[in-house]
Design an enzyme around this catalytic site. Structure first.
Site, PDB file in Angstrom:
ATOM      1  N   TYR A 145       0.823  -1.214   0.000  1.00  0.00           N
ATOM      2  CA  TYR A 145       0.000   0.000   0.000  1.00  0.00           C
ATOM      3  C   TYR A 145       0.860   1.269   0.000  1.00  0.00           C
ATOM      4  O   TYR A 145       0.424   2.306  -0.483  1.00  0.00           O
ATOM      5  CB  TYR A 145      -0.907   0.036   1.236  1.00  0.00           C
ATOM      6  CG  TYR A 145      -2.252  -0.620   1.068  1.00  0.00           C
ATOM      7  CD1 TYR A 145      -2.358  -1.953   0.702  1.00  0.00           C
ATOM      8  CD2 TYR A 145      -3.426   0.092   1.309  1.00  0.00           C
ATOM      9  CE1 TYR A 145      -3.596  -2.555   0.573  1.00  0.00           C
ATOM     10  CE2 TYR A 145      -4.666  -0.500   1.179  1.00  0.00           C
ATOM     11  CZ  TYR A 145      -4.744  -1.826   0.809  1.00  0.00           C
ATOM     12  OH  TYR A 145      -5.973  -2.413   0.683  1.00  0.00           O
ATOM     13  N   LYS A 191       3.037 -15.476   2.057  1.00  0.00           N
ATOM     14  CA  LYS A 191       3.224 -16.208   0.807  1.00  0.00           C
ATOM     15  C   LYS A 191       4.725 -16.477   0.665  1.00  0.00           C
ATOM     16  O   LYS A 191       5.377 -16.082  -0.316  1.00  0.00           O
ATOM     17  CB  LYS A 191       2.659 -15.364  -0.357  1.00  0.00           C
ATOM     18  CG  LYS A 191       2.581 -16.075  -1.691  1.00  0.00           C
ATOM     19  CD  LYS A 191       1.468 -17.104  -1.786  1.00  0.00           C
ATOM     20  CE  LYS A 191       1.555 -17.844  -3.121  1.00  0.00           C
ATOM     21  NZ  LYS A 191       0.634 -19.004  -3.194  1.00  0.00           N
ATOM     22  N   ASP A 223      -3.214 -18.169   0.154  1.00  0.00           N
ATOM     23  CA  ASP A 223      -4.244 -18.819  -0.671  1.00  0.00           C
ATOM     24  C   ASP A 223      -4.962 -19.893   0.149  1.00  0.00           C
ATOM     25  O   ASP A 223      -6.192 -19.997   0.144  1.00  0.00           O
ATOM     26  CB  ASP A 223      -3.650 -19.391  -1.972  1.00  0.00           C
ATOM     27  CG  ASP A 223      -2.395 -20.223  -1.759  1.00  0.00           C
ATOM     28  OD1 ASP A 223      -1.848 -20.240  -0.623  1.00  0.00           O
ATOM     29  OD2 ASP A 223      -1.943 -20.877  -2.725  1.00  0.00           O
ATOM     30  N   ASP A 247      -6.430  -6.935   4.079  1.00  0.00           N
ATOM     31  CA  ASP A 247      -7.573  -6.279   3.433  1.00  0.00           C
ATOM     32  C   ASP A 247      -8.508  -7.339   2.859  1.00  0.00           C
ATOM     33  O   ASP A 247      -9.723  -7.309   3.068  1.00  0.00           O
ATOM     34  CB  ASP A 247      -7.063  -5.347   2.325  1.00  0.00           C
ATOM     35  CG  ASP A 247      -8.198  -4.635   1.608  1.00  0.00           C
ATOM     36  OD1 ASP A 247      -9.099  -4.130   2.290  1.00  0.00           O
ATOM     37  OD2 ASP A 247      -8.183  -4.602   0.361  1.00  0.00           O
ATOM     38  N   ASP A 251     -12.358  -9.087   4.520  1.00  0.00           N
ATOM     39  CA  ASP A 251     -13.649  -9.123   3.816  1.00  0.00           C
ATOM     40  C   ASP A 251     -14.223 -10.541   3.812  1.00  0.00           C
ATOM     41  O   ASP A 251     -15.430 -10.738   3.956  1.00  0.00           O
ATOM     42  CB  ASP A 251     -13.510  -8.627   2.366  1.00  0.00           C
ATOM     43  CG  ASP A 251     -13.741  -7.118   2.242  1.00  0.00           C
ATOM     44  OD1 ASP A 251     -13.447  -6.395   3.211  1.00  0.00           O
ATOM     45  OD2 ASP A 251     -14.215  -6.660   1.182  1.00  0.00           O
TER      46      ASP A 251
HETATM   47  C1  IPM Z   1     -10.456  -1.108   4.030  1.00  0.00           C
HETATM   48  C2  IPM Z   1     -10.693  -0.455   2.701  1.00  0.00           C
HETATM   49  C3  IPM Z   1      -9.524   0.463   2.393  1.00  0.00           C
HETATM   50  C4  IPM Z   1      -8.277  -0.384   2.274  1.00  0.00           C
HETATM   51  C5  IPM Z   1      -9.691   1.353   1.159  1.00  0.00           C
HETATM   52  C6  IPM Z   1     -10.974   2.155   1.222  1.00  0.00           C
HETATM   53  C7  IPM Z   1      -8.513   2.256   0.956  1.00  0.00           C
HETATM   54  O1  IPM Z   1     -10.910  -1.409   1.708  1.00  0.00           O
HETATM   55  O2  IPM Z   1     -10.286  -0.386   5.035  1.00  0.00           O
HETATM   56  O3  IPM Z   1     -10.431  -2.346   4.091  1.00  0.00           O
HETATM   57  O4  IPM Z   1      -7.982  -0.942   1.214  1.00  0.00           O
HETATM   58  O5  IPM Z   1      -7.563  -0.485   3.271  1.00  0.00           O
HETATM   59 MN    MN Z   2     -11.007  -3.478   2.453  1.00  0.00          MN
END
Ligand code: IPM
Ligand code: MN
Length: 365
Positions: A145, A191, A223, A247, A251
């Protein structure tokens, strides 16, 4: 004389559903302030697309200063289709990244807990998700990042994945310390079969582990970790991983809980702390009173616990959320058969009503 405790908060509602969920959570905070006799002094600022519209930049130095003056920062969400075509370094997301970087918020804690009432809202089978309780510890200020060089021209584009020893050590310490008060099990996700930076990550985490003989450390390639999270989430306790993998995996972990709308988060550094829901701005439902405010409300609970040492207040909020879910109230994103669909405001009111009427000893216990 008024001996009321007072804390300064910087509030950054952001874009899309950000302001709606923020408003809901601030009303919940207000109820907590009254019952614990604490005054929360709020200053509001712009971040993301709304800041671009107002001042041409996703976050101003004034807003960064406002965050540095606060005891904690609350953030809604940033971004939206309106600003998607801007160059990378001018996008709303850049405002969030700048906040994380300038405030040194290197530890991102994303707890994925399944409320039993939501087991049927999960995309995974009830038996698979019931009982899972995962803390994703995501490194937040390093890795791909932020790595330099980065850039693009017409023929190519490039990013750099780099980690220093200090960056890996401190996030590993965060993970092992958290594991002490949980099930004592850390999974380091990387990884290392392909990437030098991951080979390094693995070695540094193993070295830090020498200081934590009571904690079990497992290794997992990313993975495989993605697959294991949906196959058998109960095998995990604390997951520690680099920025990009965290990240993605958080999710996935959110889907175990029923919806991305359920996941709160804390981003902590040496000096500052910021609390935000993991979900985004959901532009398709913004302004319609449909958003799920529970991740933002849960983020307020994390703030009360971590920044202000009020675990009981945090517990009150979590119990109220659980109670409301048990009563069958759901925003659209988490609904299932036989439930009552409510708006953002109704969900907020239900949480508040429950907070105000839950008498001690807690009827849930
Ligand atoms: C998160 C989001 C952010 C990230 C974006 C909005 C920059 O997806 O906080 O998970 O990638 O960190
Ligand atoms: Mn995110």
């Amino acid at each position: 004389m008024d001996n009321k405790k007072s804390y300064k908060l910087t509030v950054l509602p952001g874009d899309g559903i950000g302001p709606e969920v923020m408003n809901a959570s601030l009303e919940v905070l207000n109820v907590i302030g009254n019952s614990y006799n604490i005054n929360f002094e709020l200053s509001t600022g712009l971040v993301g697309g709304c800041s671009i519209d107002e001042s041409g930049t996703p976050v101003t130095d004034e807003v960064l200063d406002l965050c540095r003056q606060a005891d904690a920062v609350l953030l809604g969400a940033v971004g939206g289709p309106k600003w998607d075509t801007l160059p990378q370094d001018q996008k709303p997301e850049k405002g969030l990244l700048k906040l994380r970087e300038s405030l040194g918020l290197y530890s991102n804690l994303r707890p994925a807990i399944i409320y039993p009432a939501l087991a049927d809202a999960s995309a995974l089978k009830r038996d698979v998700v019931l009982g899972s309780d995962i803390m994703v510890v995501r490194e937040l200020t390093g890795g791909i990042y932020f790595g330099e060089p980065r850039g693009q021209n017409v023929n190519e584009a490039w990013n750099t994945l780099r980690y220093t020893r200090n960056e890996v050590e401190r996030i590993a310490i965060t993970a092992f310390e958290l594991a002490k008060n949980r099930k004592g099990h850390v999974t380091s996700v990387h990884k290392a079969n392909v990437l030098e930076s991951s080979q390094f990550w693995r070695e540094v985490v193993e070295n830090v582990h020498d200081q934590y003989p009571d904690i079990t450390l497992d290794e997992m390639y990313v993975d495989n970790a993605a697959m294991q999270l949906v196959r058998d989430p109960k095998q995990f306790d604390v997951i520690v991983t680099q920025n990009l993998f965290g990240d993605i995996l958080s999710d996935i972990a959110a889907m175990i809980t029923g919806s991305l709308g359920m996941l709160p988060s804390a981003s902590i550094g040496e000096k500052y702390a910021l609390y935000e829901p993991v979900h985004g701005t959901a532009p398709e439902i913004a302004g319609q009173d449909k958003a799920n405010p529970l991740a933002m409300i849960g983020s307020v609970a994390m703030m009360l616990d971590i920044s202000f040492g009020l675990p009981n207040a945090a517990e009150d909020i979590k119990n109220a959320i659980e109670y409301v879910l048990n009563e069958g109230y759901r925003t659209e994103d988490i609904t299932s058969d036989g439930c009552t669909i409510v708006t953002t405001c109704e969900m907020r009111d239900n949480v508040i009503k429950t907070l105000e009427t839950l008498k001690k000893p807690n009827p849930l216990k």
